[in-house]
Design a protein around this motif. Structure first.
Motif, PDB file in Angstrom:
ATOM      1  N   ASP A   1     -14.498 -44.714 -95.520  1.00 19.47           N
ATOM      2  CA  ASP A   1     -13.339 -43.827 -95.694  1.00 19.47           C
ATOM      3  C   ASP A   1     -13.305 -42.738 -94.633  1.00 19.47           C
ATOM      4  OD1 ASP A   1     -12.510 -45.324 -97.870  1.00 19.47           O
ATOM      5  OD2 ASP A   1     -13.198 -43.866 -99.363  1.00 19.47           O
ATOM      6  N   ARG A   2     -14.462 -42.195 -94.259  1.00 16.15           N
ATOM      7  CA  ARG A   2     -14.492 -41.174 -93.196  1.00 16.15           C
ATOM      8  C   ARG A   2     -14.069 -41.788 -91.862  1.00 16.15           C
ATOM      9  NH1 ARG A   2     -15.861 -39.799 -97.389  1.00 16.15           N
ATOM     10  NH2 ARG A   2     -13.668 -39.409 -97.575  1.00 16.15           N
ATOM     11  N   LEU A   3     -14.564 -42.992 -91.571  1.00 17.70           N
ATOM     12  CA  LEU A   3     -14.166 -43.655 -90.324  1.00 17.70           C
ATOM     13  C   LEU A   3     -12.674 -43.966 -90.322  1.00 17.70           C
ATOM     14  CD1 LEU A   3     -17.076 -46.138 -89.561  1.00 17.70           C
ATOM     15  CD2 LEU A   3     -16.456 -44.073 -88.295  1.00 17.70           C
ATOM     16  N   ALA A   4     -12.159 -44.393 -91.450  1.00 17.07           N
ATOM     17  CA  ALA A   4     -10.726 -44.726 -91.535  1.00 17.07           C
ATOM     18  C   ALA A   4      -9.851 -43.499 -91.272  1.00 17.07           C
ATOM     19  CB  ALA A   4     -10.405 -45.327 -92.902  1.00 17.07           C
TER      20      ALA A   4
ATOM     21  N   GLY B   1      -8.152 -53.483 -89.348  1.00 14.99           N
ATOM     22  CA  GLY B   1      -9.226 -53.603 -90.318  1.00 14.99           C
ATOM     23  C   GLY B   1     -10.473 -52.889 -89.883  1.00 14.99           C
ATOM     24  N   LEU B   2     -11.274 -52.557 -90.866  1.00 16.16           N
ATOM     25  CA  LEU B   2     -12.512 -51.832 -90.668  1.00 16.16           C
ATOM     26  C   LEU B   2     -13.447 -52.272 -91.785  1.00 16.16           C
ATOM     27  CD1 LEU B   2     -14.267 -49.304 -89.770  1.00 16.16           C
ATOM     28  CD2 LEU B   2     -12.827 -47.985 -91.292  1.00 16.16           C
ATOM     29  N   GLU B   3     -14.697 -52.509 -91.458  1.00 14.97           N
ATOM     30  CA  GLU B   3     -15.698 -52.843 -92.467  1.00 14.97           C
ATOM     31  C   GLU B   3     -16.978 -52.085 -92.147  1.00 14.97           C
ATOM     32  OE1 GLU B   3     -17.726 -56.761 -94.507  1.00 14.97           O
ATOM     33  OE2 GLU B   3     -17.249 -56.839 -92.371  1.00 14.97           O
ATOM     34  N   VAL B   4     -17.601 -51.536 -93.173  1.00 14.51           N
ATOM     35  CA  VAL B   4     -18.879 -50.848 -93.014  1.00 14.51           C
ATOM     36  C   VAL B   4     -19.912 -51.587 -93.842  1.00 14.51           C
ATOM     37  CG1 VAL B   4     -20.154 -48.726 -93.531  1.00 14.51           C
ATOM     38  CG2 VAL B   4     -17.903 -48.609 -92.473  1.00 14.51           C
TER      39      VAL B   4
ATOM     40  N   THR C   1     -14.775 -52.512 -97.298  1.00 11.44           N
ATOM     41  CA  THR C   1     -13.598 -52.554 -96.423  1.00 11.44           C
ATOM     42  C   THR C   1     -12.494 -51.727 -97.070  1.00 11.44           C
ATOM     43  OG1 THR C   1     -14.180 -54.779 -95.705  1.00 11.44           O
ATOM     44  CG2 THR C   1     -11.930 -54.060 -95.282  1.00 11.44           C
ATOM     45  N   PRO C   2     -12.128 -50.596 -96.467  1.00 12.42           N
ATOM     46  CA  PRO C   2     -11.038 -49.795 -97.055  1.00 12.42           C
ATOM     47  C   PRO C   2      -9.686 -50.447 -96.791  1.00 12.42           C
ATOM     48  CG  PRO C   2     -11.769 -48.801 -95.011  1.00 12.42           C
ATOM     49  CD  PRO C   2     -12.667 -49.991 -95.264  1.00 12.42           C
ATOM     50  N   ASP C   3      -8.724 -50.117 -97.640  1.00  7.87           N
ATOM     51  CA  ASP C   3      -7.349 -50.556 -97.400  1.00  7.87           C
ATOM     52  C   ASP C   3      -6.847 -49.889 -96.142  1.00  7.87           C
ATOM     53  OD1 ASP C   3      -7.281 -52.117 -99.687  1.00  7.87           O
ATOM     54  OD2 ASP C   3      -6.465 -50.502-100.911  1.00  7.87           O
TER      55      ASP C   3
END
Length: 115
Positions: free
Chosen positions: A83-86, A96-99, A112-114
């Motif tokens: 969430d901070r990266l998003a 897209g982003l996945e941690v 993976t945030p929306d």
């Protein structure tokens, strides 16, 4: 490296205060490369991740204001980092982003945030 407790019976001996060391990975996705032929400036992405993690390193998460009243499971921490990266401008335009947080080579979670 963090310290925390997981004060619920489901966590067994991890209910007590203990240390945890995570390897954190971030993956970034874009449907097509940008005008520079990249998904993301990897240096800027690394800096954003480091900045996010700096707020957690060598901290007792039980005393961290962001986690007041929160059980800081690995999944919760993965969501918090994602969430901070998003929210970071470096991720603008991504699809897209996945941690991933790895506790060991055999145990990890991803979030993976929306977008």
């Amino acid at each position: 490296m963090v310290a925390h407790s997981l004060p619920r019976p489901a966590f067994g001996p991890a209910q007590a205060l203990h240390g945890a060391t995570y390897v954190v990975e971030a993956s970034f996705r874009r449907r097509d490369l940008d005008d520079d032929g990249i998904v993301i400036d990897i240096g800027a992405a690394r800096s954003a991740l480091q900045e996010t993690l700096d707020g957690l390193r060598y901290r007792n998460l039980d005393e961290h204001p962001a986690f007041e009243g929160v059980v800081t499971s690995t999944e919760v921490l993965a969501r918090w980092v994602a969430d901070r990266l998003a929210e970071s401008p470096v991720t603008d335009g991504l699809d897209g982003l996945e941690v991933v947080l790895r506790e060991s080579p055999d145990a990890w979670v991803s979030y993976t945030p929306d977008r």
